[in-house]
Enzyme design. Structure first.
Site, PDB file in Angstrom:
ATOM      1  N   GLU A  23      19.124 -40.978 -85.078  1.00 26.80           N
ATOM      2  CA  GLU A  23      18.166 -40.346 -85.992  1.00 26.80           C
ATOM      3  C   GLU A  23      16.996 -41.213 -86.446  1.00 26.80           C
ATOM      4  O   GLU A  23      16.758 -41.354 -87.653  1.00 26.80           O
ATOM      5  CB  GLU A  23      18.912 -39.802 -87.233  1.00 26.80           C
ATOM      6  CG  GLU A  23      19.905 -38.720 -86.887  1.00 26.80           C
ATOM      7  CD  GLU A  23      20.488 -37.986 -88.114  1.00 26.80           C
ATOM      8  OE1 GLU A  23      20.336 -38.478 -89.252  1.00 26.80           O
ATOM      9  OE2 GLU A  23      21.094 -36.921 -87.919  1.00 26.80           O
ATOM     10  N   GLU A  29      25.742 -33.844 -83.604  1.00 23.95           N
ATOM     11  CA  GLU A  29      26.150 -33.647 -84.999  1.00 23.95           C
ATOM     12  C   GLU A  29      25.862 -32.197 -85.378  1.00 23.95           C
ATOM     13  O   GLU A  29      24.770 -31.685 -85.079  1.00 23.95           O
ATOM     14  CB  GLU A  29      25.375 -34.573 -85.958  1.00 23.95           C
ATOM     15  CG  GLU A  29      25.701 -36.045 -85.814  1.00 23.95           C
ATOM     16  CD  GLU A  29      25.085 -36.887 -86.935  1.00 23.95           C
ATOM     17  OE1 GLU A  29      24.727 -36.326 -87.989  1.00 23.95           O
ATOM     18  OE2 GLU A  29      24.969 -38.105 -86.738  1.00 23.95           O
TER      19      GLU A  29
END
Ligand SMILES: *[C@@H]1O[C@H](CO)[C@@H](O)[C@H](O)[C@H]1NC(C)=O
Length: 422
Positions: free
Chosen positions: A209, A315
């Site tokens: 991320e 995720e």
């Protein structure tokens, strides 16, 4: 900037030879492209997250301890080390890997921070995580599970989130070439630790991320870092010999279309794209009805099935709200119940997170439907890794509680609502 120029030159030299001819096709430890990835993250273990283990933070008695950085900085270091050692020894054990395999899953993604490998001057992190990563790889191998080693925190923080190790208002990774160079070196170390074991560690994810939402300057550093990571992970032996380790890039919060054509075959082999799909980190998303959550999940099918690299949804969660305590940060409230600054209350958080004994049967039915809608959709790509296996008190999020509470099936292919996406 000087660091970047020389990195570029090095990469150009090391990649030129195989850009002229296509890379040799990779033979990964898992048949990506023909079998579906189904897995869970081992979150909150080797990188602390306040919402996964709120007790570790509450027990410090210091409200300013909000991430792993401050966990090492703002309390007695021996106390911190003892607490962490106890946590590393107990949060995930081999029996968790056995239970994950028994649930019909084939992958675990294991977040780890850079500080497990190297702590720089002035960095207060407590170290000692690395032997646990190695143990987890052994356990995964014992139970036939594949491992994604995921660098979840980089020096300077790549996104400012508490789960990068250091909660900061503006991430400092991309703007400092020393930080990027340190991260390259850590990826080299991870690659050399595991490149001889691709049948267990089938994938290395070089950075979780990175904050692409902060603009093109971040994205250009990320793109260069992905080139460097390709060299580091696919050519780890210091020769022209290629590994069988897959490189899992994160989309940096850009639409998949942004990455169209990036590191694609035949010139690049063994690259996959990781995308994270959540529906609770904005007022709009927490305001969705159950049906809108399901529809929004199903709407990802086209992008996932048409992308030019393998896509793994690395995720996601069946949780529809941000009600889990500390989910938005320790001391920060929830949008859903209006306790987050600037939010508008949608409803009460009672019965939405915490212990599943507080969940109504209607809510559990919805969790099952929403879970299935996501699984069906994410299997239009290469598959999925749910966030996360366990948490102290956020049963809406965890695979373990979903299995026990019946909204996640014991066999992930046995669906009750196979037509939920129409
Ligand atoms: C860049 O990061 C390093 C640590 O990786 C730090 O020592 C250095 O002071 C930083 N440079 C700037 C200009 O902030």
């Amino acid at each position: 900037m000087f660091g970047r120029v020389s990195t570029l030159a090095l990469v150009a030299t090391s990649l030129l030879s195989h850009l002229v001819w296509a890379d040799t096709p990779i033979n990964p430890g898992f048949p990506y492209g023909s079998q579906t990835v189904r897995g869970v993250n081992l979150g909150g273990w080797l990188v602390l997250e306040p919402w996964i283990t709120p007790s570790l933070f509450d027990n410090t008695g210091n409200p300013n301890i909000v991430d792993e950085w401050t966990f090492g900085q703002l309390q007695d270091r021996n106390t911190a080390l003892n607490t962490l050692t106890q946590h590393w020894n107990t949060w995930i054990t081999e029996s968790d890997l056995a239970a994950i395999a028994a649930a019909g899953l084939n992958h675990v993604r294991i977040p780890i921070g850079y500080w497990a490998f190297e702590v720089g001057p002035g960095e207060p992190y407590i170290t000692g995580q690395l032997p646990y990563l190695q143990k987890a790889v052994t356990w995964a191998g014992n139970h036939g599970l594949k491992v994604i080693v995921d660098l979840h925190g980089a020096p300077g923080s790549q996104n400012g989130f508490d789960n990068s190790g250091h909660r900061v208002s503006f991430p400092g990774w991309h703007s400092n070439s020393t930080n990027v160079q340190r991260t390259d070196n850590i990826i080299k170390r991870i690659a050399s630790m595991f490149s001889t074991n691709p049948n267990v560690v089938s994938i290395i994810a070089p950075l979780n991320e990175p904050a692409g939402f902060d603009g093109s300057e971040v994205l250009s550093v990320v793109r260069q870092y992905w080139y460097d990571s390709y060299g580091n992970i696919r050519f780890p032996f210091g020769t022209s010999q290629e590994s069988n380790t897959v490189v899992l890039l994160h989309d940096a919060f850009q639409p998949l279309s942004y990455w169209s054509g990036f590191q694609t075959p035949p010139n690049w082999q063994g690259v996959a794209m990781d995308t994270h799909i959540y529906q609770m980190f904005s007022q709009d998303e927490v305001s969705r009805t159950n049906q809108q959550h399901i529809d929004a999940a199903c709407a990802n099918a086209g992008d996932l099935s048409s992308f030019d690299l393998w896509v793994i949804v690395g995720e996601w969660t069946p949780a529809p709200t941000d009600c889990a305590k500390y989910l938005n940060g320790r001391g920060v409230g929830a949008r859903y119940d209006g306790t987050f600054s600037g939010s508008t209350k949608v409803g009460s958080c009672t019965g939405k997170s915490g212990n599943r004994n507080s969940f109504s049967s209607d809510y559990k039915t919805f969790l099952r439907q929403y879970w299935e809608a996501q699984v069906i959709t994410y299997e239009k790509g290469q598959g999925w890794i749910q966030w996360t296996w366990k948490a102290e008190n956020a049963d809406d999020w965890t695979y373990q509680a979903g299995l026990a509470g019946g909204w996640i099936p014991q066999d992930p292919t046995s669906l009750k609502y196979p037509n939920i996406c129409g």
